[in-house]
Design an enzyme around this catalytic site. Structure first.
Site, PDB file in Angstrom:
ATOM      1  CE  LYS A   1      -3.765  -0.492   2.446  1.00  0.00           C
ATOM      2  NZ  LYS A   1      -4.333  -0.756   3.765  1.00  0.00           N
TER       3      LYS A   1
ATOM      4  NE  ARG B   1      -5.304   3.381   3.761  1.00  0.00           N
ATOM      5  CZ  ARG B   1      -5.378   3.545   2.453  1.00  0.00           C
ATOM      6  NH1 ARG B   1      -4.762   4.563   1.867  1.00  0.00           N
ATOM      7  NH2 ARG B   1      -6.047   2.679   1.724  1.00  0.00           N
TER       8      ARG B   1
ATOM      9  N   GLY C   1      -8.267  -6.894   4.057  1.00  0.00           N
ATOM     10  CA  GLY C   1      -9.143  -6.938   5.214  1.00  0.00           C
ATOM     11  C   GLY C   1      -8.569  -7.678   6.414  1.00  0.00           C
TER      12      GLY C   1
ATOM     13  CG  MET D   1      -3.108  -7.115   9.443  1.00  0.00           C
ATOM     14  SD  MET D   1      -1.388  -6.924   9.206  1.00  0.00           S
ATOM     15  CE  MET D   1      -1.371  -6.455   7.512  1.00  0.00           C
TER      16      MET D   1
ATOM     17  NE  ARG E   1      -6.018  -4.684  -3.013  1.00  0.00           N
ATOM     18  CZ  ARG E   1      -6.583  -4.679  -1.807  1.00  0.00           C
ATOM     19  NH1 ARG E   1      -5.860  -4.517  -0.746  1.00  0.00           N
ATOM     20  NH2 ARG E   1      -7.870  -4.812  -1.675  1.00  0.00           N
TER      21      ARG E   1
ATOM     22  CG  HIS F   1     -14.502 -10.968   4.179  1.00  0.00           C
ATOM     23  ND1 HIS F   1     -14.733 -12.308   4.426  1.00  0.00           N
ATOM     24  CD2 HIS F   1     -13.227 -10.730   4.537  1.00  0.00           C
ATOM     25  CE1 HIS F   1     -13.627 -12.838   4.935  1.00  0.00           C
ATOM     26  NE2 HIS F   1     -12.703 -11.901   5.020  1.00  0.00           N
TER      27      HIS F   1
ATOM     28  CB  SER G   1      11.436 -42.820 -12.263  1.00  0.00           C
ATOM     29  OG  SER G   1      10.324 -42.040 -11.904  1.00  0.00           O
TER      30      SER G   1
ATOM     31  N   GLY H   1      11.308 -41.600  -6.992  1.00  0.00           N
ATOM     32  CA  GLY H   1      10.042 -41.864  -6.293  1.00  0.00           C
ATOM     33  C   GLY H   1      10.085 -41.059  -5.009  1.00  0.00           C
TER      34      GLY H   1
ATOM     35  CB  CYS I   1       7.180 -40.899 -10.887  1.00  0.00           C
ATOM     36  SG  CYS I   1       7.966 -42.078  -9.783  1.00  0.00           S
TER      37      CYS I   1
ATOM     38  CE1 TYR J   1       9.349 -39.002 -15.970  1.00  0.00           C
ATOM     39  CE2 TYR J   1      11.299 -39.386 -17.330  1.00  0.00           C
ATOM     40  CZ  TYR J   1      10.377 -39.832 -16.394  1.00  0.00           C
ATOM     41  OH  TYR J   1      10.476 -41.083 -15.880  1.00  0.00           O
TER      42      TYR J   1
HETATM   43  P1  ADP Z   1      -7.749  -2.304   3.789  1.00  0.00           P
HETATM   44  O1  ADP Z   1      -6.326  -2.685   3.573  1.00  0.00           O
HETATM   45  O2  ADP Z   1      -8.484  -3.170   4.695  1.00  0.00           O
HETATM   46  O3  ADP Z   1      -8.444  -2.008   2.493  1.00  0.00           O
HETATM   47  P2  ADP Z   1      -7.360   0.507   4.045  1.00  0.00           P
HETATM   48  O4  ADP Z   1      -6.213   1.023   4.819  1.00  0.00           O
HETATM   49  O5  ADP Z   1      -7.181   0.520   2.574  1.00  0.00           O
HETATM   50  O6  ADP Z   1      -7.710  -0.930   4.585  1.00  0.00           O
HETATM   51  O7  ADP Z   1      -8.573   1.413   4.452  1.00  0.00           O
HETATM   52  C1  ADP Z   1      -9.860   1.046   4.770  1.00  0.00           C
HETATM   53  C2  ADP Z   1     -10.835   1.967   4.092  1.00  0.00           C
HETATM   54  O8  ADP Z   1     -10.626   3.326   4.485  1.00  0.00           O
HETATM   55  C3  ADP Z   1     -10.689   1.966   2.591  1.00  0.00           C
HETATM   56  O9  ADP Z   1     -11.962   2.017   2.010  1.00  0.00           O
HETATM   57  C4  ADP Z   1      -9.907   3.196   2.300  1.00  0.00           C
HETATM   58  O10 ADP Z   1     -10.165   3.691   1.011  1.00  0.00           O
HETATM   59  C5  ADP Z   1     -10.408   4.145   3.363  1.00  0.00           C
HETATM   60  N1  ADP Z   1      -9.390   5.125   3.686  1.00  0.00           N
HETATM   61  C6  ADP Z   1      -8.152   4.865   4.118  1.00  0.00           C
HETATM   62  N2  ADP Z   1      -7.448   5.998   4.277  1.00  0.00           N
HETATM   63  C7  ADP Z   1      -8.266   7.016   3.949  1.00  0.00           C
HETATM   64  C8  ADP Z   1      -8.106   8.413   3.883  1.00  0.00           C
HETATM   65  N3  ADP Z   1      -6.953   9.001   4.192  1.00  0.00           N
HETATM   66  N4  ADP Z   1      -9.154   9.159   3.496  1.00  0.00           N
HETATM   67  C9  ADP Z   1     -10.333   8.545   3.184  1.00  0.00           C
HETATM   68  N5  ADP Z   1     -10.542   7.225   3.203  1.00  0.00           N
HETATM   69  C10 ADP Z   1      -9.521   6.452   3.588  1.00  0.00           C
HETATM   70 MG    MG Z   2      -7.733  -0.948   1.151  1.00  0.00          MG
END
Ligand code: ADP
Ligand code: MG
Ligand code: MG
Length: 893
Positions: free
Chosen positions: A31, A101, A110, A112, A357, A473, A782, A784, A849, A869
């Site tokens: 990120k 973040r 999702g 962390m 990403r 999710h 071969s 095993g 194999c 192979y």
């Molecule tokens: P995850 O890795 O679980 O997606 P994120 O760190 O990307 O967690 O953030 C969770 C949510 O909060 C995402 O929808 C992201 O776009 C939003 N978000 C994160 N940072 C900001 C920010 N600075 N301003 C507005 N929204 C944010």
């Molecule tokens: Mg995110």
């Protein structure tokens, strides 16, 4: 002094971070690295800073203590954001708010935690209300902040906050959050603060710096959360990587009707179609889109129309910003040369990019995207080959629903992750795991999944949820895992207490069978008939490209004509292992086999073997017919004989009648065959040494069948006769002599010669060590690797289940050595044997194999070692072809 903080935005460029993208990613997390890169290429990214993954590792190792230098670095990071935004952190008049973040090297969607709106307190909330001119927004943000902070940082009871919100809505007669006005949020904030004090024993932190450090530590700490550990284990992510922390200026999608937030993929992650794909919500923040609280809206007009949905798409409601957004999509795809998964926010008409990403995708989409991008010249054919995860192909190689089969469709939800799945329904993840261990196929049925469900989703054959969209999710995780998923099936009513699922007027209980089709969203009663997939379209194209670059041959382990056919259709270039024992078990011959085993002397054995010869010849004839023109490695009888012994009185009686001896004599003979450790007992070539007539019969059957096929088709198969469990050169010498003698006899009788080889399996450490001598008598080796792993480790595969998981968890083995070759240990024996074998016989053929022949990491080792192979089970043949190509590319560098 180590630099731990790297700023982004406002033209700071890389701020000292490595320019190499992999190194940057390792240091800043995915990120953080991508936020910096997006800012550098001029995209609108809120400014911020990243605390590196190195800090996380240090933080864990030193028991949660930071170096002094970090305080100063973070202060400068905050100052950087303040300078660019013109706002001040903690300023009562015009406060700067930030998000904190997480972001690891490998994306862990999702897994962390994130805290939004940090910097709000009783004073700054008033300032935010004034500067934004929107009191409702300010108090909404504050209550969101307290709720998230209490959950993520203070780890208080999440449900009590949800409940307070529900009650507040009820008291006011509201159904949705959007009806809540400023004074309602304000009242809820007061209540939230009460909950914090009650549960935490202290008031909600008002000092913004305390807030910030609390959140930073919580994000680092979340790396060790149970669900993160499970995710890492399932995805082979090492614990020492750590996560980075990103602190970034907030932008607000919840500032009224001209604000919005959304997530998008630059192509369809399910099908790979080149169409923008995503969801958004007006006047919403962060996770609102994926949380399933409000139903998100479609991004493009076309998608909305196709789904027949009413609420306007972004293309229609904010056409200008949508145009900007799609320009960014194109730019990012060209920049990263891959499909992107993007988060964005619109604050009062202005577009902000919050994340990009490489998007997770299904195997089908991965193939299509790779092939399309190569055809468009964005990437090369070889890059396309390198991009598709071989294991993901598994999804495409398994049966799909027969379009002509009758379907009893109960309801239709969203086609969240393609493929069909059929199984018994269960309502929680622990049961899903348990029933799977018991051997059942299960469909996990949930209202909506959460990160706590990954073990259940992993165990399940398919996932069905009542709530949640295409980016929920359940949908995201299922696509990543390759599990078929139908999400947001509105017609479902789930009762977790009574374990009942109602669909319309139908009621299903735990254990009832259901079929889901993740490609069209259908939910069907009972089991629906399936059909075999074919290697056509993009799959076929990618396989051709893979074949152009691979050096390793790919064979299959198969012993029935049907399996041989499947494997040949999947591109197998021969058979690497045809076991002969299963043929002995067939009902028509088991009595003769038993008669042979229980015979008192050679004459008795020969009599029984004579009955088996025509049957065995027919087995080989059928296989050779399918594999004509290709090499077929046939392993002579290997398992301990007692495996074939009769168990019941009636079985003994049958054999007694056939052999014309008494039941009691037979029983006594059976007792004599008892072994203490059969796997190290009278098996493999030891059978051939003691009872040469068994191998003679098998060799005769092979050559007679081969001659027959050569006669009828004009083209001969190439039999490769394989002697199992050889430890010494002399064993192989004896067995080879016997086989050669039999070949000469048959050729003389049939008046034709065919090409054949005699070789051995290398599956004992001694055989590896003595490979130089053994190669004097064997034309091929071969490996095993199942037995070689067992005998090298001294671990029985059948008993390893009890402790191996712990061995992997504790880092004793990086992976299960029966799944992925123990390259470090067993690998040495293979290298050594290859080297010594080649020294004796320059053109010795080398293959593998064991189960490992279908495992990409093990295949890479085979490429490194220069084997000729690999041999994999029929459904793994395409996986092995692709993995072999990737190994060749990797070796080229
Ligand atoms: P995850 O890795 O679980 O997606 P994120 O760190 O990307 O967690 O953030 C969770 C949510 O909060 C995402 O929808 C992201 O776009 C939003 N978000 C994160 N940072 C900001 C920010 N600075 N301003 C507005 N929204 C944010
Ligand atoms: Mg995110
Ligand atoms: Mg073996």
């Amino acid at each position: 002094m180590t630099q731990y903080v790297y700023r982004f935005g406002g033209g700071v460029d890389a701020d000292g971070a490595p320019t190499d993208s992999t190194e940057a990613r390792n240091l800043l997390g995915g990120k953080g690295a991508n936020l910096a890169e997006m800012a550098n290429i001029g995209l609108p990214v809120p400014p911020g800073f990243t605390i590196s993954t190195e800090m996380c590792t240090r933080f864990m190792n030193e028991g949660g203590v930071y170096p002094d230098s970090l305080t100063e670095e973070v202060k400068q990071g905050v100052a950087h954001i303040e300078k660019i935004t013109g706002k001040t952190f903690g300023d009562a008049a015009d406060p700067l708010l930030v998000s904190v973040r997480s972001g690891a090297r490998a994306s862990m969607p999702g897994m962390m935690d994130t805290v939004l709106n940090l910097g709000l307190n009783d004073e700054t909330v008033e300032g935010l209300a004034k500067t934004s001119g929107d009191e409702r927004f300010a108090w909404d943000s504050y209550r969101r902040f307290i709720q998230m902070y209490s959950d993520v940082v203070l780890q208080l009871d999440h449900d009590s906050f949800e409940e307070a919100l529900e009650i507040a809505k009820e008291d006011n007669g509201f159904f949705t959050d959007t009806e809540m006005e400023s004074q309602h949020w304000k009242a809820l904030v007061a209540e939230y603060k009460g909950l914090v004090e009650e549960q935490w024993g202290k008031p909600f932190p008002q000092d913004v710096n305390d807030q910030l450090w609390g959140a930073v530590s919580a994000v680092f700490g979340s790396w060790q959360a149970e669900r993160a550990k499970v995710y890492r284990r399932l995805n082979d992510i090492p614990a020492e990587w750590g996560t980075a922390v990103n602190v970034q200026a907030m932008v607000f999608g919840n500032m009224g009707e001209t604000s919005a937030t959304g997530v998008a993929f630059t192509r369809n992650p399910s099908t790979g179609d080149s169409a923008y794909y995503g969801e958004w919500l007006i006047n919403a923040q962060g996770e609102d889109v994926v949380a399933g609280i409000r139903t998100p809206q479609y991004l493009s007009k076309a998608a909305r129309e196709e789904a027949n949905a009413k609420p306007l798409s972004m293309e229609e409601a904010m056409s200008e910003t949508y145009g900007e957004l799609t320009n960014v999509f194109d730019l990012l795809e060209r920049h990263y040369r891959d499909m992107q998964d993007i988060e964005f926010t619109v604050e009062r008409g202005k577009l902000w990019m919050l994340q990009t990403r490489a998007g997770k995708r299904t195997a089908k989409a991965a193939l299509k995207i790779a092939v399309d991008m190569a055809n468009d010249g964005l990437i090369t054919e070889e890059e396309a080959v390198a991009r598709v995860d071989p294991m993901a192909l598994d999804q495409l190689l398994h049966p799909t629903l027969d379009p002509d089969a009758k379907r009893d469709v109960l309801t239709t939800g969203l086609p969240a992750s393609p493929g069909a799945a059929c199984g018994i329904i269960v309502f929680d993840s622990d049961t899903a795991e348990h029933r799977t261990e018991m051997g059942d196929d299960v469909i996990l049925v949930r209202v909506e999944t959460s990160p706590e469900d990954i073990h259940g989703m992993h165990a399940a054959k398919g996932i069905l949820t009542a709530r949640g969209g295409m980016t929920s999710h359940a949908a995201v995780v299922a696509r990543g895992m390759g599990r078929p998923c139908v999400s947001g099936a509105g017609g479902l009513s789930i009762n977790n207490e009574t374990k009942l699922l109602k669909i319309g007027d139908r009621e299903l209980k735990e254990g009832d069978t259901l079929t889901i089709d993740g490609s069209n969203g259908q939910v069907m009663a009972g089991r629906v008939k399936t059909i075999q997939p074919e290697l056509v379209g993009d799959f076929g194209v990618l396989m051709e490209w893979a074949d152009k670059v691979r050096r390793l041959g790919v064979r299959t382990n198969a012993e029935t004509p049907q399996d041989c056919k499947v494997a040949r259709d999947f591109g197998a270039e021969g058979i690497g292992l045809c076991r002969t024992e299963h043929m002995f078990f067939e009902t028509s011959r088991i009595t003769a086999v038993r008669q042979m085993i229980l015979a008192a002397n050679e004459a008795g054995r020969r009599e029984a073997l004579a009955k088996l010869l025509p049957e065995q010849r027919e087995d080989f004839r059928q296989i050779f017919e399918v594999m004509v023109g290709l090499p077929v490695t046939i392993r002579l009888l290997d398992p301990p004989l007692h495996e074939f012994l009769p168990h019941h009185q009636s079985e003994f009686e049958e054999v007694a009648a056939a052999a014309d001896v008494g039941v009691e004599t037979l029983k006594q003979r059976a007792n004599e065959l008892h072994e203490f450790n059969p796997m190290l007992g009278h098996r493999g070539c030891r059978l051939g040494v003691t009872y040469p007539e068994i191998y003679e019969m098998q060799a005769r059957a092979i050559f007679e069948a081969a001659c027959e096929i050569a006669e009828s088709s004009g083209e001969a198969p190439i039999p490769e006769v394989m002697i199992p469990l050889v430890a010494t050169a002399r064993e192989l010498e004896l067995m080879k002599d016997a086989v050669d003698r039999m070949a000469e006899e048959v050729f003389a009788e049939k008046g034709r010669r065919i090409e054949y080889l005699v070789g051995t399996m290398i599956e004992l450490p001694r055989a590896s060590l003595m490979a130089g001598k053994i190669a004097e008598h064997g034309e091929f080796f071969s490996f095993g690797t199942n037995d070689l792993t067992q005998t090298t480790l001294g671990v029985s595969r059948d008993d390893a289940g009890r402790f191996l998981t712990q061995y992997v968890d504790k880092g004793i083995f990086p992976r299960d050595p029966f799944v992925s070759l123990d390259v470090e240990g067993v690998g040495q024996l293979i290298e050594l044997a290859a080297e010594r074998g080649r020294a004796t016989r320059g053109d010795i053929k080398l293959g593998i194999c064991g189960e490992h022949g279908g495992d990409p990491a093990s295949i890479a080792f085979c490429e490194e070692t220069g084997l000729d192979y690999v041999s994999a089970s029929p459904y793994r043949v395409p996986i092995a072809r692709l993995a072999a190509a990737q190994a060749a590319l990797a070796k080229r560098g």
